[in-house]
Design a protein around this motif. Structure first.
Motif, PDB file in Angstrom:
ATOM      1  N   PHE A 184      -5.517  -2.784  -7.528  1.00 34.89           N
ATOM      2  CA  PHE A 184      -5.198  -1.400  -7.523  1.00 34.89           C
ATOM      3  C   PHE A 184      -6.159  -0.083  -7.829  1.00 34.89           C
ATOM      4  O   PHE A 184      -7.368  -0.643  -8.157  1.00 34.89           O
ATOM      5  CB  PHE A 184      -3.995  -1.130  -8.734  1.00 34.89           C
ATOM      6  CG  PHE A 184      -2.810  -1.607  -8.568  1.00 34.89           C
ATOM      7  CD1 PHE A 184      -1.653  -1.121  -7.583  1.00 34.89           C
ATOM      8  CD2 PHE A 184      -2.493  -3.081  -8.999  1.00 34.89           C
ATOM      9  CE1 PHE A 184      -0.269  -1.815  -7.519  1.00 34.89           C
ATOM     10  CE2 PHE A 184      -1.366  -3.580  -9.119  1.00 34.89           C
ATOM     11  CZ  PHE A 184      -0.271  -3.146  -8.361  1.00 34.89           C
ATOM     12  N   THR A 185      -5.754   0.960  -7.209  1.00 38.02           N
ATOM     13  CA  THR A 185      -6.577   2.082  -7.959  1.00 38.02           C
ATOM     14  C   THR A 185      -5.549   2.646  -8.858  1.00 38.02           C
ATOM     15  O   THR A 185      -4.425   3.011  -8.698  1.00 38.02           O
ATOM     16  CB  THR A 185      -6.854   3.138  -6.810  1.00 38.02           C
ATOM     17  OG1 THR A 185      -7.978   2.655  -6.151  1.00 38.02           O
ATOM     18  CG2 THR A 185      -7.504   4.402  -7.551  1.00 38.02           C
ATOM     19  N   SER A 218       0.846  -1.270  -0.065  1.00 44.43           N
ATOM     20  CA  SER A 218      -0.061  -0.114   0.063  1.00 44.43           C
ATOM     21  C   SER A 218       0.894   1.390   0.019  1.00 44.43           C
ATOM     22  O   SER A 218       1.735   1.420   0.818  1.00 44.43           O
ATOM     23  CB  SER A 218      -0.852   0.034   1.338  1.00 44.43           C
ATOM     24  OG  SER A 218      -1.782  -1.009   1.155  1.00 44.43           O
ATOM     25  N   ASP A 237      -8.110  -0.094  -2.366  1.00 43.59           N
ATOM     26  CA  ASP A 237      -8.476   1.051  -1.479  1.00 43.59           C
ATOM     27  C   ASP A 237      -7.113   1.663  -0.880  1.00 43.59           C
ATOM     28  O   ASP A 237      -7.235   2.823  -0.349  1.00 43.59           O
ATOM     29  CB  ASP A 237      -9.391   0.847  -0.335  1.00 43.59           C
ATOM     30  CG  ASP A 237     -10.721  -0.115  -0.744  1.00 43.59           C
ATOM     31  OD1 ASP A 237     -11.036   0.786  -1.745  1.00 43.59           O
ATOM     32  OD2 ASP A 237     -10.937  -0.875  -0.235  1.00 43.59           O
ATOM     33  N   SER A 276      -5.229   5.644 -11.855  1.00 44.83           N
ATOM     34  CA  SER A 276      -5.861   6.907 -12.034  1.00 44.83           C
ATOM     35  C   SER A 276      -4.886   7.912 -12.781  1.00 44.83           C
ATOM     36  O   SER A 276      -3.693   7.746 -12.700  1.00 44.83           O
ATOM     37  CB  SER A 276      -6.529   7.646 -10.936  1.00 44.83           C
ATOM     38  OG  SER A 276      -5.040   7.961  -9.911  1.00 44.83           O
ATOM     39  N   THR A 296       0.985   5.361  -2.623  1.00 43.90           N
ATOM     40  CA  THR A 296       0.661   6.170  -3.727  1.00 43.90           C
ATOM     41  C   THR A 296       2.006   6.162  -4.696  1.00 43.90           C
ATOM     42  O   THR A 296       2.690   6.521  -4.431  1.00 43.90           O
ATOM     43  CB  THR A 296       0.024   7.270  -3.484  1.00 43.90           C
ATOM     44  OG1 THR A 296      -1.186   7.367  -2.920  1.00 43.90           O
ATOM     45  CG2 THR A 296      -0.129   7.952  -4.935  1.00 43.90           C
ATOM     46  N   THR A 348      -0.624   6.299  -9.949  1.00 43.67           N
ATOM     47  CA  THR A 348      -1.418   7.414 -10.859  1.00 43.67           C
ATOM     48  C   THR A 348      -0.252   8.353 -11.290  1.00 43.67           C
ATOM     49  O   THR A 348       0.984   8.309 -11.363  1.00 43.67           O
ATOM     50  CB  THR A 348      -2.118   8.207  -9.544  1.00 43.67           C
ATOM     51  OG1 THR A 348      -2.943   9.502 -10.302  1.00 43.67           O
ATOM     52  CG2 THR A 348      -0.969   9.129  -8.856  1.00 43.67           C
ATOM     53  N   ASN A 391      -9.972  -3.868  -9.859  1.00 41.31           N
ATOM     54  CA  ASN A 391      -9.320  -2.640  -9.571  1.00 41.31           C
ATOM     55  C   ASN A 391     -10.334  -1.378  -9.634  1.00 41.31           C
ATOM     56  O   ASN A 391     -11.498  -1.726 -10.246  1.00 41.31           O
ATOM     57  CB  ASN A 391      -8.343  -2.240 -10.885  1.00 41.31           C
ATOM     58  CG  ASN A 391      -7.254  -3.497 -10.967  1.00 41.31           C
ATOM     59  OD1 ASN A 391      -6.303  -3.315 -10.232  1.00 41.31           O
ATOM     60  ND2 ASN A 391      -7.676  -4.313 -11.997  1.00 41.31           N
ATOM     61  N   THR A 436      -3.530   0.971  -2.561  1.00 44.36           N
ATOM     62  CA  THR A 436      -2.680   0.813  -3.360  1.00 44.36           C
ATOM     63  C   THR A 436      -2.909   1.616  -4.641  1.00 44.36           C
ATOM     64  O   THR A 436      -3.750   1.135  -5.309  1.00 44.36           O
ATOM     65  CB  THR A 436      -2.474  -0.588  -3.577  1.00 44.36           C
ATOM     66  OG1 THR A 436      -2.327  -1.394  -2.306  1.00 44.36           O
ATOM     67  CG2 THR A 436      -0.892  -0.580  -4.328  1.00 44.36           C
ATOM     68  N   PHE A 437      -2.145   2.720  -4.869  1.00 42.03           N
ATOM     69  CA  PHE A 437      -2.674   3.557  -6.092  1.00 42.03           C
ATOM     70  C   PHE A 437      -1.453   3.671  -7.193  1.00 42.03           C
ATOM     71  O   PHE A 437      -0.137   3.884  -6.643  1.00 42.03           O
ATOM     72  CB  PHE A 437      -2.865   4.984  -5.359  1.00 42.03           C
ATOM     73  CG  PHE A 437      -4.032   4.979  -4.515  1.00 42.03           C
ATOM     74  CD1 PHE A 437      -5.208   5.111  -4.905  1.00 42.03           C
ATOM     75  CD2 PHE A 437      -3.564   4.791  -3.227  1.00 42.03           C
ATOM     76  CE1 PHE A 437      -6.193   5.208  -4.027  1.00 42.03           C
ATOM     77  CE2 PHE A 437      -4.850   4.572  -2.116  1.00 42.03           C
ATOM     78  CZ  PHE A 437      -5.812   5.070  -2.504  1.00 42.03           C
TER      79      PHE A 437
END
Length: 245
Positions: free
Chosen positions: A175-176, A126, A148, A178, A128, A153, A199, A150-151
């Motif tokens: 993952f998220t 986890s 929720d 974005s 960003t 981006t 995801n 682990t991002f």
């Protein structure tokens, strides 16, 4: 066709053999249907393993992965288990680390990808991760700890997509993902048989884009930030197709 006929006198009744048909003893090993080294079925199939997307699923006589023209038969069942390993990525990691355990994690996904090989799993803890993820190996699993927490981006100033999948059999899950740019993609797929699973995919332009590739499974994802502008899509196949959505 690319058939091999043997010991059947009625094979060609009311039928004309194809250009690449073979009428010969396939030379199976005694007690098995594995091909002997002198079998006419070896290297006689219709195309290369790579062109048929089978380069990682066929064996040579010594049990290793086969290359070149596909055979009309099998030698051994090849297992990727011996090549399975986990490469760890963490916010407390360091790209000079050995990656062998969670306390020796890499700092970036890109560094983990650079040392990964086929059938490896990159386990991302986890955090960003502000980086471009270019998946350059087949049959890689890229797995977050939770969508929720682990991002992956990119900022509005980015000039690349968030995730590019150019190879085959890749799985991305948990993952998220974005982006904040108006002309980029959250996920672009140009390899075949990708799985995008569980995801959260966010962006203000196209999110999941498949270009001239097939067999993808896009399953149990949450897609958000849809734009109301004409011509922008959440999932788009350009010259390709999806197996499951």
């Amino acid at each position: 066709g690319n058939n091999l006929f043997f010991n059947n006198t009625s094979n060609y009744t009311n039928y004309t053999a194809g250009t690449w048909d073979i009428v010969a003893d396939p030379l199976f090993e005694i007690g098995t249907y594995r091909l002997q080294s002198t079998s006419p079925a070896i290297d006689s199939g219709s195309g290369s393993l790579a062109s048929l997307w089978l380069e990682n699923r066929s064996t040579a006589l010594n049990g290793t992965l086969d290359t070149g023209i596909i055979d009309r038969g099998a030698h051994f069942k090849w297992s990727h288990q011996a090549n399975t390993k986990i490469i760890y990525v963490s916010k407390t990691g360091n790209n000079t680390n050995s990656w062998l355990n969670p306390t020796e994690a890499k700092l970036t996904i890109a560094s983990a990808m650079s040392i990964a090989s086929e059938w490896n799993t990159i386990l991302v803890w986890s955090w960003t991760y502000w980086e471009y993820v270019n998946i350059t190996k087949s049959n890689i699993t890229l797995m977050g700890e939770s969508p929720d927490t682990t991002f992956i981006t990119r900022t509005s100033a980015a000039t690349t997509n968030v995730v590019d999948i150019a190879w085959h059999g890749v799985t991305v899950k948990w993952f998220t993902i974005s982006h904040q740019a108006t002309n980029l993609l959250a996920v672009q797929i140009t390899g075949n048989n990708a799985t995008i699973f569980n995801n959260i995919v966010q962006g203000i332009y196209w999110w999941i884009w498949s270009s001239n590739s097939t067999g993808h499974s896009i399953i149990n994802n949450t897609i958000a930030w849809v734009s109301s502008s004409s011509g922008w899509w959440a999932i788009w196949a350009s010259g390709g197709s999806f197996l499951n959505i």
